[in-house]
Design a protein around this motif. Structure first.
Motif, PDB file in Angstrom:
ATOM      1  N   THR A  22      22.007  46.033  87.133  1.00 53.99           N
ATOM      2  CA  THR A  22      20.992  47.068  87.248  1.00 53.99           C
ATOM      3  C   THR A  22      19.808  46.474  87.987  1.00 53.99           C
ATOM      4  N   VAL A  23      18.945  47.330  88.483  1.00 54.50           N
ATOM      5  CA  VAL A  23      17.740  46.862  89.160  1.00 54.50           C
ATOM      6  C   VAL A  23      16.822  46.194  88.141  1.00 54.50           C
ATOM      7  N   VAL A  24      16.287  45.033  88.483  1.00 53.45           N
ATOM      8  CA  VAL A  24      15.384  44.325  87.588  1.00 53.45           C
ATOM      9  C   VAL A  24      13.969  44.881  87.761  1.00 53.45           C
ATOM     10  N   PRO A  25      13.361  45.422  86.706  1.00 54.05           N
ATOM     11  CA  PRO A  25      12.003  45.954  86.821  1.00 54.05           C
ATOM     12  C   PRO A  25      10.991  44.855  87.129  1.00 54.05           C
ATOM     13  N   GLU A  26      10.007  45.173  87.977  1.00 54.76           N
ATOM     14  CA  GLU A  26       8.996  44.180  88.318  1.00 54.76           C
ATOM     15  C   GLU A  26       8.127  43.819  87.119  1.00 54.76           C
ATOM     16  N   SER A  27       8.061  44.722  86.152  1.00 53.03           N
ATOM     17  CA  SER A  27       7.171  44.519  85.016  1.00 53.03           C
ATOM     18  C   SER A  27       7.874  43.912  83.799  1.00 53.03           C
ATOM     19  N   ALA A  28       9.037  43.305  83.990  1.00 51.63           N
ATOM     20  CA  ALA A  28       9.764  42.716  82.853  1.00 51.63           C
ATOM     21  C   ALA A  28       8.891  41.690  82.136  1.00 51.63           C
ATOM     22  N   PRO A  29       8.805  41.753  80.801  1.00 54.07           N
ATOM     23  CA  PRO A  29       7.893  40.874  80.052  1.00 54.07           C
ATOM     24  C   PRO A  29       8.447  39.480  79.791  1.00 54.07           C
ATOM     25  N   TYR A  30       9.614  39.163  80.305  1.00 54.81           N
ATOM     26  CA  TYR A  30      10.230  37.871  80.064  1.00 54.81           C
ATOM     27  C   TYR A  30      11.018  37.469  81.302  1.00 54.81           C
ATOM     28  N   PRO A  31      11.339  36.182  81.474  1.00 57.90           N
ATOM     29  CA  PRO A  31      12.077  35.760  82.672  1.00 57.90           C
ATOM     30  C   PRO A  31      13.406  36.492  82.790  1.00 57.90           C
ATOM     31  N   VAL A  32      13.648  37.083  83.917  1.00 58.12           N
ATOM     32  CA  VAL A  32      14.891  37.806  84.130  1.00 58.12           C
ATOM     33  C   VAL A  32      15.258  37.706  85.607  1.00 58.12           C
ATOM     34  N   GLY A  33      16.507  37.589  85.855  1.00 59.77           N
ATOM     35  CA  GLY A  33      16.979  37.540  87.228  1.00 59.77           C
ATOM     36  C   GLY A  33      18.443  37.921  87.260  1.00 59.77           C
ATOM     37  N   ARG A  34      18.901  38.383  88.388  1.00 58.08           N
ATOM     38  CA  ARG A  34      20.293  38.810  88.451  1.00 58.08           C
ATOM     39  C   ARG A  34      20.748  38.803  89.903  1.00 58.08           C
ATOM     40  N   LEU A  35      21.890  38.229  90.151  1.00 61.27           N
ATOM     41  CA  LEU A  35      22.555  38.370  91.429  1.00 61.27           C
ATOM     42  C   LEU A  35      23.496  39.568  91.345  1.00 61.27           C
ATOM     43  N   ASP A  36      23.749  40.162  92.487  1.00 59.00           N
ATOM     44  CA  ASP A  36      24.668  41.294  92.543  1.00 59.00           C
ATOM     45  C   ASP A  36      25.966  40.976  91.819  1.00 59.00           C
ATOM     46  N   ALA A  37      26.408  41.901  90.957  1.00 51.24           N
ATOM     47  CA  ALA A  37      27.589  41.643  90.124  1.00 51.24           C
ATOM     48  C   ALA A  37      28.840  41.429  90.959  1.00 51.24           C
ATOM     49  N   GLY A  38      28.988  42.193  92.029  1.00 52.40           N
ATOM     50  CA  GLY A  38      30.158  42.022  92.885  1.00 52.40           C
ATOM     51  C   GLY A  38      30.192  40.654  93.537  1.00 52.40           C
ATOM     52  N   THR A  39      29.028  40.146  93.918  1.00 50.39           N
ATOM     53  CA  THR A  39      28.940  38.813  94.514  1.00 50.39           C
ATOM     54  C   THR A  39      29.328  37.754  93.503  1.00 50.39           C
ATOM     55  N   ARG A  40      28.862  37.904  92.257  1.00 53.83           N
ATOM     56  CA  ARG A  40      29.219  36.937  91.215  1.00 53.83           C
ATOM     57  C   ARG A  40      30.723  36.935  90.960  1.00 53.83           C
ATOM     58  N   ALA A  41      31.309  38.124  90.884  1.00 55.55           N
ATOM     59  CA  ALA A  41      32.753  38.205  90.637  1.00 55.55           C
ATOM     60  C   ALA A  41      33.540  37.585  91.791  1.00 55.55           C
TER      61      ALA A  41
ATOM     62  N   VAL B 186      32.304  50.995  85.757  1.00 60.10           N
ATOM     63  CA  VAL B 186      31.654  52.083  86.498  1.00 60.10           C
ATOM     64  C   VAL B 186      30.192  52.176  86.071  1.00 60.10           C
ATOM     65  N   GLY B 187      29.293  51.937  87.010  1.00 63.19           N
ATOM     66  CA  GLY B 187      27.867  52.057  86.744  1.00 63.19           C
ATOM     67  C   GLY B 187      27.368  53.434  87.147  1.00 63.19           C
ATOM     68  N   ALA B 188      26.417  53.949  86.382  1.00 59.57           N
ATOM     69  CA  ALA B 188      25.863  55.281  86.671  1.00 59.57           C
ATOM     70  C   ALA B 188      24.357  55.280  86.455  1.00 59.57           C
ATOM     71  N   ASP B 189      23.697  54.234  86.955  1.00 59.72           N
ATOM     72  CA  ASP B 189      22.256  54.098  86.778  1.00 59.72           C
ATOM     73  C   ASP B 189      21.549  55.168  87.612  1.00 59.72           C
ATOM     74  N   ASN B 190      20.891  56.085  86.935  1.00 61.83           N
ATOM     75  CA  ASN B 190      20.184  57.184  87.594  1.00 61.83           C
ATOM     76  C   ASN B 190      18.681  57.077  87.351  1.00 61.83           C
ATOM     77  N   SER B 191      18.218  55.869  87.035  1.00 64.31           N
ATOM     78  CA  SER B 191      16.813  55.666  86.717  1.00 64.31           C
ATOM     79  C   SER B 191      15.952  55.734  87.974  1.00 64.31           C
ATOM     80  N   ALA B 192      14.656  55.903  87.758  1.00 64.37           N
ATOM     81  CA  ALA B 192      13.718  55.933  88.882  1.00 64.37           C
ATOM     82  C   ALA B 192      13.724  54.605  89.624  1.00 64.37           C
ATOM     83  N   ASP B 193      13.787  53.475  88.886  1.00 66.00           N
ATOM     84  CA  ASP B 193      13.797  52.156  89.530  1.00 66.00           C
ATOM     85  C   ASP B 193      15.011  52.004  90.447  1.00 66.00           C
ATOM     86  N   ALA B 194      16.187  52.403  89.955  1.00 70.78           N
ATOM     87  CA  ALA B 194      17.404  52.262  90.750  1.00 70.78           C
ATOM     88  C   ALA B 194      17.362  53.136  91.990  1.00 70.78           C
ATOM     89  N   ASN B 195      16.915  54.363  91.856  1.00 68.59           N
ATOM     90  CA  ASN B 195      16.861  55.273  93.007  1.00 68.59           C
ATOM     91  C   ASN B 195      15.777  54.882  93.999  1.00 68.59           C
TER      92      ASN B 195
END
Length: 361
Positions: free
Chosen positions: A60-79, A124-133
């Motif tokens: 999922t898209v990482v929010p800029e305002s996350a209150p703790y260290p968070v990071g993520r590489l694209d899941a398809g790239t990791r796989a 199957v992801g279905a993220d319809n949040s404002a951040d993702a869009n």
């Protein structure tokens, strides 16, 4: 349920340090290594060594305002990175349906199946949040439109994976022919949200159809190979599983006793740093033998479980040392075999292309 009534498949979600938002404080590595390929490889190798059938990767898209260290590489790239460093565990990235071009979804997953020699799956992801869009310049859909679009994307992907028949590639050096054009088909998909002529730009995946995994709430269980069922107790899980055909996996979050530290104590220490919000999943906090008893009670109700460890390193270690061996002693679990496709591991048939002539079906 289509699996054995006395057998349980195990899947595990691996994303960063663990499912608890404070997991990075307890996983034994510096926070900057959340994106480390070495850590990702070692964690997945531990899951494979433990006999886990399927590892999933959130995305999922990482929010800029996350209150703790968070990071993520694209899941398809990791796989894709793990395809050549593993040899029997299934690899299931979450790929979004509402913010990714559907043709690219199908192509990426087909490529993963080729790279892993038939061990690819798709959450199957279905993220319809404002951040993702906002990240891709889209507008959020209504609930009804989002659900309809998810269905179209999954349907199209399955058609595209069938667009090459199994024997379309002939590689005839004498005549210079690479493929038989009569066995590569246009899907000509026309829907409310997009039109795709096809065919796919890669040959048919080794599994024929990638294993498709999705939450029961998506409303597309008829298009899934594995339906993920949530519930805060065993009764709710059983009721959810009974509503679906095909394989069903229960979603379970875990915090296990470890090295003399009680699970509840571990959870309290994590919660002192950040709140682990209620996800609607069954949350188990206790010892390895108690967890084995829970899994034993679910056998026959669901075909498998997807485990969400609070802290990936710690809880995966307990699974490897105590939980999986106990399940194997009870003949409730079998590790996947080297060289087996994920469909073979899960007991799913390999489908024939829908476009194949009746004589070749």
């Amino acid at each position: 349920m289509v699996g054995s009534p006395d057998f349980l498949h195990l899947a595990i979600e691996i994303d960063g340090a663990g499912s608890h938002p404070a997991a990075w404080r307890a996983w034994g590595h510096p926070p900057e290594q959340l994106l480390s390929p070495r850590i990702l490889r070692s964690t997945t190798a531990a899951a494979e060594k433990a006999g886990i059938s399927l590892v999933t990767f959130a995305d999922t898209v990482v929010p800029e305002s996350a209150p703790y260290p968070v990071g993520r590489l694209d899941a398809g790239t990791r796989a894709a990175y793990l395809a050549s460093t593993t040899d029997r565990i299934g690899l299931a990235p979450t790929v979004q349906t509402l913010t990714t071009e559907p043709f690219h979804v199908a192509t990426q997953l087909a490529g993963l199946d080729h790279a892993s020699r038939g061990r690819a799956a798709w959450v199957v992801g279905a993220d319809n949040s404002a951040d993702a869009n906002d990240a891709v310049g889209f507008a959020a859909r209504s609930t009804e439109a989002a659900r309809a679009e998810v269905r179209d994307v999954v349907d199209l992907a399955r058609r595209l994976w069938d667009s090459w028949e199994d024997d379309a590639v002939i590689r005839d050096a004498a005549t210079g022919r690479y493929l038989d054009p009569d066995k590569v088909h246009h899907v000509r998909f026309s829907g409310e949200f997009f039109d795709v002529v096809g065919p796919l730009i890669t040959p048919r995946p080794p599994q024929g159809q990638i294993v498709v995994v999705g939450d029961a709430d998506l409303g597309v269980s008829d298009l899934l190979d594995i339906t993920l069922v949530s519930g805060r107790d065993e009764t709710a899980i059983a009721e959810g599983a009974a509503r679906h055909d095909g394989l069903t996996f229960a979603e379970i979050e875990i915090v296990l006793d470890d090295s003399g530290q009680a699970a509840q104590s571990r959870l309290t220490a994590l919660d002192d740093h950040a709140t682990w919000h209620d996800s609607g999943r069954f949350r188990f906090v206790g010892s390895a033998p108690e967890f084995v008893d829970l899994l034993r009670s679910l056998t026959g109700t669901v075909d498998g479980v997807r485990i969400h460890p609070a802290v990936a390193t710690t809880d995966l270690g307990v699974l490897y040392q105590s939980v999986v061996p106990a399940l194997q002693e009870l003949s409730l679990h079998r590790a996947p075999q080297v060289g087996a496709t994920l469909r073979e591991t899960l007991g799913l048939p390999r489908p024939v292309s829908r476009y194949a002539s009746p004589s070749t079906r």
